[in-house]
Design a protein around this motif. Structure first.
Motif, PDB file in Angstrom:
ATOM      1  N   ASP A   1       0.839  -1.213   0.000  1.00 12.69           N
ATOM      2  CA  ASP A   1       0.000   0.000   0.000  1.00 12.69           C
ATOM      3  C   ASP A   1       0.866   1.251   0.000  1.00 12.69           C
ATOM      4  N   ALA A   2       1.871   1.240   0.862  1.00  8.74           N
ATOM      5  CA  ALA A   2       2.750   2.420   0.961  1.00  8.74           C
ATOM      6  C   ALA A   2       3.476   2.632  -0.373  1.00  8.74           C
ATOM      7  N   ILE A   3       3.867   1.538  -1.028  1.00  7.29           N
ATOM      8  CA  ILE A   3       4.565   1.658  -2.320  1.00  7.29           C
ATOM      9  C   ILE A   3       3.605   2.230  -3.369  1.00  7.29           C
ATOM     10  N   ALA A   4       2.366   1.735  -3.365  1.00  6.31           N
ATOM     11  CA  ALA A   4       1.372   2.220  -4.340  1.00  6.31           C
ATOM     12  C   ALA A   4       1.083   3.715  -4.115  1.00  6.31           C
TER      13      ALA A   4
ATOM     14  N   ALA B   1       3.022   5.957  -2.666  1.00  9.53           N
ATOM     15  CA  ALA B   1       4.206   6.752  -3.019  1.00  9.53           C
ATOM     16  C   ALA B   1       4.307   6.878  -4.540  1.00  9.53           C
ATOM     17  N   ALA B   2       4.057   5.773  -5.249  1.00  6.39           N
ATOM     18  CA  ALA B   2       4.144   5.810  -6.718  1.00  6.39           C
ATOM     19  C   ALA B   2       3.104   6.783  -7.277  1.00  6.39           C
ATOM     20  N   ALA B   3       1.887   6.754  -6.706  1.00  4.74           N
ATOM     21  CA  ALA B   3       0.815   7.645  -7.195  1.00  4.74           C
ATOM     22  C   ALA B   3       1.180   9.101  -6.908  1.00  4.74           C
ATOM     23  N   ARG B   4       1.716   9.349  -5.736  1.00  9.36           N
ATOM     24  CA  ARG B   4       2.036  10.737  -5.380  1.00  9.36           C
ATOM     25  C   ARG B   4       3.150  11.271  -6.287  1.00  9.36           C
ATOM     26  N   ILE B   5       4.168  10.457  -6.524  1.00  6.94           N
ATOM     27  CA  ILE B   5       5.301  10.934  -7.340  1.00  6.94           C
ATOM     28  C   ILE B   5       4.867  11.131  -8.797  1.00  6.94           C
ATOM     29  N   THR B   6       4.160  10.163  -9.322  1.00  6.92           N
ATOM     30  CA  THR B   6       3.770  10.297 -10.737  1.00  6.92           C
ATOM     31  C   THR B   6       2.672  11.349 -10.911  1.00  6.92           C
ATOM     32  N   GLY B   7       1.940  11.653  -9.832  1.00  5.38           N
ATOM     33  CA  GLY B   7       0.876  12.672  -9.918  1.00  5.38           C
ATOM     34  C   GLY B   7       1.383  14.090  -9.757  1.00  5.38           C
ATOM     35  N   ASP B   8       2.631  14.246  -9.385  1.00  7.65           N
ATOM     36  CA  ASP B   8       3.200  15.583  -9.181  1.00  7.65           C
ATOM     37  C   ASP B   8       4.127  15.883 -10.366  1.00  7.65           C
TER      38      ASP B   8
ATOM     39  N   ILE C   1      10.355   6.293  -4.848  1.00  8.07           N
ATOM     40  CA  ILE C   1       9.292   5.554  -4.139  1.00  8.07           C
ATOM     41  C   ILE C   1       9.855   5.006  -2.832  1.00  8.07           C
ATOM     42  N   LEU C   2      10.993   4.391  -2.939  1.00  5.41           N
ATOM     43  CA  LEU C   2      11.613   3.802  -1.749  1.00  5.41           C
ATOM     44  C   LEU C   2      11.904   4.870  -0.705  1.00  5.41           C
ATOM     45  N   HIS C   3      12.353   6.035  -1.177  1.00  4.22           N
ATOM     46  CA  HIS C   3      12.652   7.115  -0.234  1.00  4.22           C
ATOM     47  C   HIS C   3      11.404   7.480   0.567  1.00  4.22           C
ATOM     48  N   GLU C   4      10.267   7.601  -0.125  1.00  6.54           N
ATOM     49  CA  GLU C   4       9.019   7.952   0.590  1.00  6.54           C
ATOM     50  C   GLU C   4       8.659   6.854   1.592  1.00  6.54           C
TER      51      GLU C   4
END
Ligand SMILES: Cc1ncc(COP(=O)(O)O)c(C=O)c1O
Length: 426
Positions: free
Chosen positions: A57-60, A62-69, A288-291
């Protein structure tokens, strides 16, 4: 130069490849992984985390937040520095500081898993014929990575620090001090000091593979070789220890993010080697990993520990119940593996061959972990990926099989059976 009237290229001709390609052996573990999905197979092979424990969940998120910005996204998808994603380097520098290694991001380079780190270090330190000191047994992926550079292997005993073999032209040492792959054993602090004395007297660097360091279930943490050497030398830039870390065993191996932490001159060379190898790792994965690690590294590790500790205990109990007399095993305080020693007359390759046909339990036979192919009496069991019932069932089956082999060896029945190579077995 030979000429040929043939129009097609003969790829079976080994001469088409560089000499070093002949030394590239297929990984026995990769072969076993192909069997994982087969019905009825119980696998104790592979150093594999339980996917149910991935922080998916945390990976998903983080991926959504990064790709959405837009700004984060274009940064994550663009070419980047070979050293790695700077916020992650900062996080790792803080993590290493907490482990007793004060350092800056100039002491760190991100690698594609620690496996790439091992390869790059082999490339930087090993000339053909150089002596490489390893424990026997050791991680088979390290043997694979280093063999390409054609070293001569010599043995270092991590308990006493003693070395065996031709050490005149030693170039590098490689050890796994915490919950080693394959034995699960940990090198006590006094032995780490002795090991550092030996390595110092040889005047060589030592690669400390810390893949399992965070997975301690019992006992007190022991300072890493790097932390101990920084205490001795006063600064990481004077240390001979090169630390290889990874997020594979704590977060998720599929992200392929590891790191090397060492003196700056080492890092600068690794960065150059890395530029030539693959420019840099995936920035999106590192971001993603950083987040994920910023938000919940400790929480994630605390989630893994009780589950893995419990599974280790279930396997130890099952071994005590089902293994015949004459078999012994290690009792790891962390990590992923138990190392079994069979009675002298038994052979773990023959056991695996019969297991595939009869009991359908897979494990990694000992010879995979020895540079000289010895270790027939040993085998490695992984306990992190199976549930309780599977562990008990698998060890009961394995115990039955070992018992049969003991009886057969006493009656002389196994003596003349061909074992074959591992590649031919699976
Ligand atoms: C001791 C050790 N080092 C390194 C690795 C490589 O891990 P990764 O490349 O996923 O970081 C493994 C994987 O099993 C390992 O057991």
């Amino acid at each position: 130069m030979s000429t040929s009237s043939r129009t097609w290229f003969d790829w079976q001709d080994e001469g088409a490849f560089a000499g070093r390609a002949a030394g590239m052996k297929p990984s026995a573990i990769r072969e076993f992984l192909k069997l994982l999905g087969q019905p009825g197979i119980v696998s104790f092979a592979g150093g594999i985390p339980d996917p149910a424990l991935f922080p998916s969940d945390a990976i998903a998120q983080a991926a959504a937040r990064i790709t959405g910005d837009p700004a984060l996204c274009s940064n994550a998808l663009q070419y980047a520095a070979s050293e790695g994603y700077e916020p992650l380097l900062e996080w790792i520098a803080g993590y290493m500081g907490d482990l007793g290694v004060p350092c800056t991001i100039d002491n760190i380079v991100i690698t594609t898993g620690s496996q790439q780190g091992l390869d790059l270090l082999g490339k930087l330190f090993l000339d053909p014929g150089d002596t490489l000191l390893v424990t026997a047994p050791t991680y088979l992926g390290a043997l694979q990575a280093f063999s390409v550079y054609e070293p001569v292997f010599a043995k270092v005993d991590p308990g006493s620090g003693a070395v065996y073999g031709d050490i005149a032209s030693s170039a590098m040492a490689y050890v796994i001090p915490d919950f080693a792959n394959p034995t699960g054993e940990t090198v006590p602090r006094s032995s780490r000091e002795r090991l550092l004395d030996t390595i110092t007297s040889l005047g060589v660097p030592v690669v400390e593979d810390a893949a399992y360091q965070a997975l301690r279930f019992d006992g007190e943490p022991i300072p890493s070789l790097l932390a101990l050497d920084v205490m001795r030398t006063g600064h990481i830039d004077r240390s001979r220890v090169i630390y290889a870390g990874t997020f594979s065993k704590t977060i998720a191996p599929g992200l392929r993010v590891g790191w090397i932490c060492a003196a700056r001159p080492v890092i600068q060379k690794v960065v150059r080697a890395r530029q030539a190898a693959d420019l840099h790792g995936s920035t999106l994965d590192q971001a993603i990993l950083h987040e994920v690690v910023t938000a919940r590294f400790d929480e994630q590790v605390q989630r893994l520990l009780p589950v893995y500790r419990h599974r280790r205990d279930v396997m130890l109990d099952a071994l005590a119940r089902f293994m015949p007399t004459g078999v012994s095993w290690t009792r790891p305080e962390g990590g992923m593996f138990i190392w079994l020693t069979l009675p002298e007359t038994l052979d773990s390759l023959a056991l695996l061959r019969d297991s595939l046909e009869e009991e359908r339990v897979i494990f990694v036979p000992g010879p995979s972990f020895f540079a000289d192919g010895s270790g027939e009496r040993h085998l490695r069991l992984n306990y992190t990926r199976s549930d309780d019932a599977t562990i008990v069932d698998g060890i009961e089956r394995l115990g039955r099989l070992v018992e049969r082999h003991i009886h057969e060896s006493m009656s002389g029945a196994t003596g003349s059976r061909p074992v074959g190579s591992l590649g031919g077995v699976v």
